[in-house]
Design an enzyme around this catalytic site. Structure first.
Site, short mmCIF file in Angstrom:
data_model
loop_
_atom_site.label_atom_id
_atom_site.label_comp_id
_atom_site.label_asym_id
_atom_site.label_seq_id
_atom_site.Cartn_x
_atom_site.Cartn_y
_atom_site.Cartn_z
N HIS A 175 54.53 7.20 -39.46
CA HIS A 175 53.79 6.20 -38.67
C HIS A 175 54.33 4.82 -38.97
CE1 HIS A 175 51.71 7.09 -42.44
NE2 HIS A 175 51.37 5.82 -42.49
N HIS A 196 53.46 0.92 -39.07
CA HIS A 196 52.37 -0.06 -39.13
C HIS A 196 52.80 -1.31 -38.37
CE1 HIS A 196 50.08 1.74 -42.62
NE2 HIS A 196 51.27 2.27 -42.88
P1 5GP Z 1 50.28 4.99 -45.28
O1 5GP Z 1 49.82 4.53 -46.62
O2 5GP Z 1 50.43 6.50 -45.22
O3 5GP Z 1 51.51 4.27 -44.81
O4 5GP Z 1 49.16 4.57 -44.27
C1 5GP Z 1 48.18 5.43 -43.78
C2 5GP Z 1 47.20 4.60 -42.99
O5 5GP Z 1 46.41 5.47 -42.24
C3 5GP Z 1 46.28 3.77 -43.87
O6 5GP Z 1 46.44 2.40 -43.57
C4 5GP Z 1 44.90 4.29 -43.53
O7 5GP Z 1 43.93 3.26 -43.46
C5 5GP Z 1 45.11 4.96 -42.19
N1 5GP Z 1 44.24 6.08 -41.95
C6 5GP Z 1 43.96 7.10 -42.81
N2 5GP Z 1 43.12 7.99 -42.26
C7 5GP Z 1 42.88 7.54 -41.00
C8 5GP Z 1 42.06 8.04 -39.93
O8 5GP Z 1 41.41 9.08 -40.02
N3 5GP Z 1 42.04 7.30 -38.78
C9 5GP Z 1 42.76 6.15 -38.66
N4 5GP Z 1 42.66 5.50 -37.49
N5 5GP Z 1 43.52 5.65 -39.63
C10 5GP Z 1 43.59 6.34 -40.81
#
Ligand code: 5GP
Ligand code: ZN
Length: 138
Positions: free
Chosen positions: A99, A101
């Site tokens: 993903h 950001h």
């Molecule tokens: P990472 O740390 O993997 O780059 O970011 C994962 C992101 O996914 C985090 O910013 C977290 O807030 C978001 N996230 C985790 N679970 C969910 C969810 O169930 N729904 C949404 N919309 N975002 C999520």
């Protein structure tokens, strides 16, 4: 049923504030936003890391990121966006589904640049590192 929360959002099994649905990509608001308008852009196909993306999915992911970054910025009245990918558990990636950001930014928002997350503990010369990478690329 998949246990991946982003796959479940892509499939419509879990609710999310979706801002764009495209053939290869879905974009929705991060549930714990770093700033108002924090968007996640995800490929529909589940892969954990950037290196595993099919070329067509990689193209679509960056095209969508490019297309959304301006509207996200403008919708929030921001001055710019920080765009980034945590790629691998060691980097802080918590959801193993690639993903991007997109985080709206303002000059006075108190956050730093991408450079501020690194302590700059480099030990090797640029030519040494360049040669090492070129060798692996082949
Ligand atoms: P990472 O740390 O993997 O780059 O970011 C994962 C992101 O996914 C985090 O910013 C977290 O807030 C978001 N996230 C985790 N679970 C969910 C969810 O169930 N729904 C949404 N919309 N975002 C999520
Ligand atoms: Zn997934």
């Amino acid at each position: 049923m998949t246990s991946c929360i982003f796959c479940r959002i892509v499939n419509g099994e879990v609710p999310a504030e979706v801002v764009a649905r495209e053939p290869e990509v879905v974009a929705f608001l991060d549930v714990q936003p770093l700033a108002d308008g924090h968007v996640l852009v995800v490929p529909r196909a589940h892969v954990a890391a950037v290196e595993e993306l099919e070329p067509v999915a990689a193209d679509a992911l960056f095209r969508a990121t490019r297309r959304l970054s301006g509207p996200v910025r403008d919708a929030l009245g921001a001055a710019g966006t920080t765009i980034g990918i945590n790629n691998g558990a060691a980097t802080g990636q918590t959801i193993p589904h690639v993903h991007v950001h997109i985080v709206p930014r303002w000059a006075d928002d108190g956050a730093g640049s991408i450079h501020t997350i690194f302590p700059r503990k480099t030990r090797r010369s640029l030519p040494d590192v360049g040669a090492a990478i070129r060798r692996v690329i082949g």
